[in-house]
Write a protein that holds these residues in place. Sequence first.
Motif, PDB file in Angstrom:
ATOM      1  N   THR A   1       0.899  -1.174  -0.103  1.00  0.00           N
ATOM      2  CA  THR A   1       0.020  -0.036   0.164  1.00  0.00           C
ATOM      3  C   THR A   1       0.890   1.117   0.137  1.00  0.00           C
ATOM      4  N   GLY A   2       2.034   1.103   0.326  1.00  0.00           N
ATOM      5  CA  GLY A   2       2.979   2.217   0.699  1.00  0.00           C
ATOM      6  C   GLY A   2       2.918   3.128   1.740  1.00  0.00           C
ATOM      7  N   GLN A   3       2.066   2.360   2.623  1.00  0.00           N
ATOM      8  CA  GLN A   3       1.915   3.187   4.071  1.00  0.00           C
ATOM      9  C   GLN A   3       3.017   3.196   4.852  1.00  0.00           C
ATOM     10  N   ILE A   4       3.436   4.223   5.587  1.00  0.00           N
ATOM     11  CA  ILE A   4       4.682   3.842   6.560  1.00  0.00           C
ATOM     12  C   ILE A   4       4.342   4.727   7.935  1.00  0.00           C
ATOM     13  N   THR A   5       4.379   3.923   9.144  1.00  0.00           N
ATOM     14  CA  THR A   5       4.220   4.921  10.177  1.00  0.00           C
ATOM     15  C   THR A   5       5.496   5.027  11.003  1.00  0.00           C
ATOM     16  N   LEU A   6       5.857   6.227  11.059  1.00  0.00           N
ATOM     17  CA  LEU A   6       6.992   6.474  11.798  1.00  0.00           C
ATOM     18  C   LEU A   6       6.678   6.571  13.414  1.00  0.00           C
ATOM     19  N   LYS A   7       7.421   5.922  14.332  1.00  0.00           N
ATOM     20  CA  LYS A   7       6.859   5.842  15.624  1.00  0.00           C
ATOM     21  C   LYS A   7       7.927   6.400  16.606  1.00  0.00           C
ATOM     22  N   THR A   8       7.834   7.453  17.045  1.00  0.00           N
ATOM     23  CA  THR A   8       8.704   8.102  18.117  1.00  0.00           C
ATOM     24  C   THR A   8       8.331   8.044  19.372  1.00  0.00           C
ATOM     25  N   VAL A   9       9.227   8.659  20.349  1.00  0.00           N
ATOM     26  CA  VAL A   9       8.652   8.812  21.724  1.00  0.00           C
ATOM     27  C   VAL A   9       7.414   9.460  22.010  1.00  0.00           C
ATOM     28  N   LEU A  10       7.277  10.711  21.218  1.00  0.00           N
ATOM     29  CA  LEU A  10       6.185  11.670  21.142  1.00  0.00           C
ATOM     30  C   LEU A  10       5.115  11.485  20.741  1.00  0.00           C
TER      31      LEU A  10
ATOM     32  N   SER B   1       3.121   8.966  16.874  1.00  0.00           N
ATOM     33  CA  SER B   1       3.377   8.107  15.619  1.00  0.00           C
ATOM     34  C   SER B   1       2.693   9.082  14.468  1.00  0.00           C
ATOM     35  N   ILE B   2       3.690   9.014  13.413  1.00  0.00           N
ATOM     36  CA  ILE B   2       3.216   9.834  12.273  1.00  0.00           C
ATOM     37  C   ILE B   2       3.072   9.082  10.886  1.00  0.00           C
ATOM     38  N   ASN B   3       1.723   8.841  10.609  1.00  0.00           N
ATOM     39  CA  ASN B   3       1.440   8.168   9.433  1.00  0.00           C
ATOM     40  C   ASN B   3       1.760   9.008   8.036  1.00  0.00           C
ATOM     41  N   GLY B   4       2.342   8.174   6.972  1.00  0.00           N
ATOM     42  CA  GLY B   4       2.673   8.724   5.726  1.00  0.00           C
ATOM     43  C   GLY B   4       2.663   7.805   4.724  1.00  0.00           C
ATOM     44  N   PHE B   5       3.133   7.842   3.615  1.00  0.00           N
ATOM     45  CA  PHE B   5       3.250   7.073   2.325  1.00  0.00           C
ATOM     46  C   PHE B   5       4.656   7.343   1.704  1.00  0.00           C
ATOM     47  N   ILE B   6       5.005   6.102   1.075  1.00  0.00           N
ATOM     48  CA  ILE B   6       6.265   6.009   0.535  1.00  0.00           C
ATOM     49  C   ILE B   6       5.822   5.787  -1.159  1.00  0.00           C
ATOM     50  N   ASN B   7       6.325   6.513  -1.877  1.00  0.00           N
ATOM     51  CA  ASN B   7       6.296   6.345  -3.321  1.00  0.00           C
ATOM     52  C   ASN B   7       7.674   6.697  -4.103  1.00  0.00           C
ATOM     53  N   THR B   8       7.619   6.177  -5.331  1.00  0.00           N
ATOM     54  CA  THR B   8       8.901   6.534  -6.001  1.00  0.00           C
ATOM     55  C   THR B   8       8.959   7.916  -6.557  1.00  0.00           C
ATOM     56  N   SER B   9      10.175   8.463  -6.648  1.00  0.00           N
ATOM     57  CA  SER B   9      10.240   9.586  -7.416  1.00  0.00           C
ATOM     58  C   SER B   9      11.140   9.624  -8.773  1.00  0.00           C
ATOM     59  N   GLY B  10      11.488  10.572  -9.256  1.00  0.00           N
ATOM     60  CA  GLY B  10      12.506  10.632 -10.283  1.00  0.00           C
ATOM     61  C   GLY B  10      13.729   9.931  -9.970  1.00  0.00           C
ATOM     62  N   SER B  11      14.404  10.413  -8.601  1.00  0.00           N
ATOM     63  CA  SER B  11      15.667  10.067  -8.255  1.00  0.00           C
ATOM     64  C   SER B  11      15.694   9.325  -7.042  1.00  0.00           C
ATOM     65  N   GLY B  12      14.680   8.736  -6.699  1.00  0.00           N
ATOM     66  CA  GLY B  12      14.795   8.003  -5.586  1.00  0.00           C
ATOM     67  C   GLY B  12      13.210   7.637  -4.848  1.00  0.00           C
ATOM     68  N   ILE B  13      13.102   8.217  -3.830  1.00  0.00           N
ATOM     69  CA  ILE B  13      11.576   8.037  -3.126  1.00  0.00           C
ATOM     70  C   ILE B  13      10.957   9.233  -2.692  1.00  0.00           C
ATOM     71  N   SER B  14       9.900   9.247  -2.486  1.00  0.00           N
ATOM     72  CA  SER B  14       9.093  10.480  -1.926  1.00  0.00           C
ATOM     73  C   SER B  14       8.578   9.763  -0.599  1.00  0.00           C
ATOM     74  N   LEU B  15       8.433  10.945   0.477  1.00  0.00           N
ATOM     75  CA  LEU B  15       7.918  10.483   1.750  1.00  0.00           C
ATOM     76  C   LEU B  15       6.763  11.475   1.753  1.00  0.00           C
ATOM     77  N   LEU B  16       5.497  11.122   1.858  1.00  0.00           N
ATOM     78  CA  LEU B  16       4.241  11.978   1.715  1.00  0.00           C
ATOM     79  C   LEU B  16       3.492  11.824   3.046  1.00  0.00           C
ATOM     80  N   PHE B  17       2.792  12.918   3.027  1.00  0.00           N
ATOM     81  CA  PHE B  17       1.842  12.988   3.988  1.00  0.00           C
ATOM     82  C   PHE B  17       0.647  13.726   3.614  1.00  0.00           C
ATOM     83  N   GLU B  18      -0.671  13.323   4.432  1.00  0.00           N
ATOM     84  CA  GLU B  18      -2.025  14.045   4.195  1.00  0.00           C
ATOM     85  C   GLU B  18      -1.372  15.577   4.677  1.00  0.00           C
ATOM     86  N   SER B  19      -2.153  16.621   3.913  1.00  0.00           N
ATOM     87  CA  SER B  19      -1.655  17.971   4.053  1.00  0.00           C
ATOM     88  C   SER B  19      -1.717  18.356   5.421  1.00  0.00           C
TER      89      SER B  19
END
Length: 201
Positions: free
Chosen positions: A132-141, A143-161
């Motif tokens: 699905t491309g969904q990623i959750t970054l869990k820190t002490v403070l 949890s950040i939900n985002g998305f991983i996608n390809t980009s022209g030179s690597g990857i994109s780390l994207l979030f709802e606005s």
Amino acid sequence: MKKLTMIVCTVVSFLLTGCTGTTGNIFSGIDGASTIGNILTSVLGINQVTQESLIGTWKYYQPGCGFASDNLLAKAGGEVAAAKIKSELASTYQTMGIKSSNTYFTFNQDNSFSGKMMGTPLSGSYVYDPSTGQITLKTVLASINGFINTSGSGISLLFESKKLLTILQLVGSASGNATLGTISELSKNYDGVRLGFDLAR
């Protein structure tokens, strides 16, 4: 597959050369060749990033943008419009001081991650679903939900606005006025937009 590709190319050709009306050609000034490449990558379903290829350090190099819609025509139009959105975000990010030296992420094999966002250190664990491309970054403070996608030179780390607005306010000194107003406005103008960072090794 060949038929699908032909349909997409026809749509893209129309958008780049003949999409005019009361608003004029909204895609003027966009690099057609690179845009078509991005559209085909997205539409043909080869934009998934595997768990293995995610591993490593990724540094910011430009604003990232994507669309949540699964509709073929929406994806095509969305990818073209993304070039315009990135252009608007670039000046906002520059004002906020976002650059490769202070915004980067390292994803490890053991599902830990570290890095910085606008110079603020981040670390913790992550959960990634390649299907699905969904990623959750869990820190002490938080949890950040985002998305991983390809980009022209690597990857994109994207979030709802709205999520991106919250993150930038938390890690930076920006307040919700003119600097972040661009992000808020883009979310209103483009349905299903995801905003964030294009990253390269």
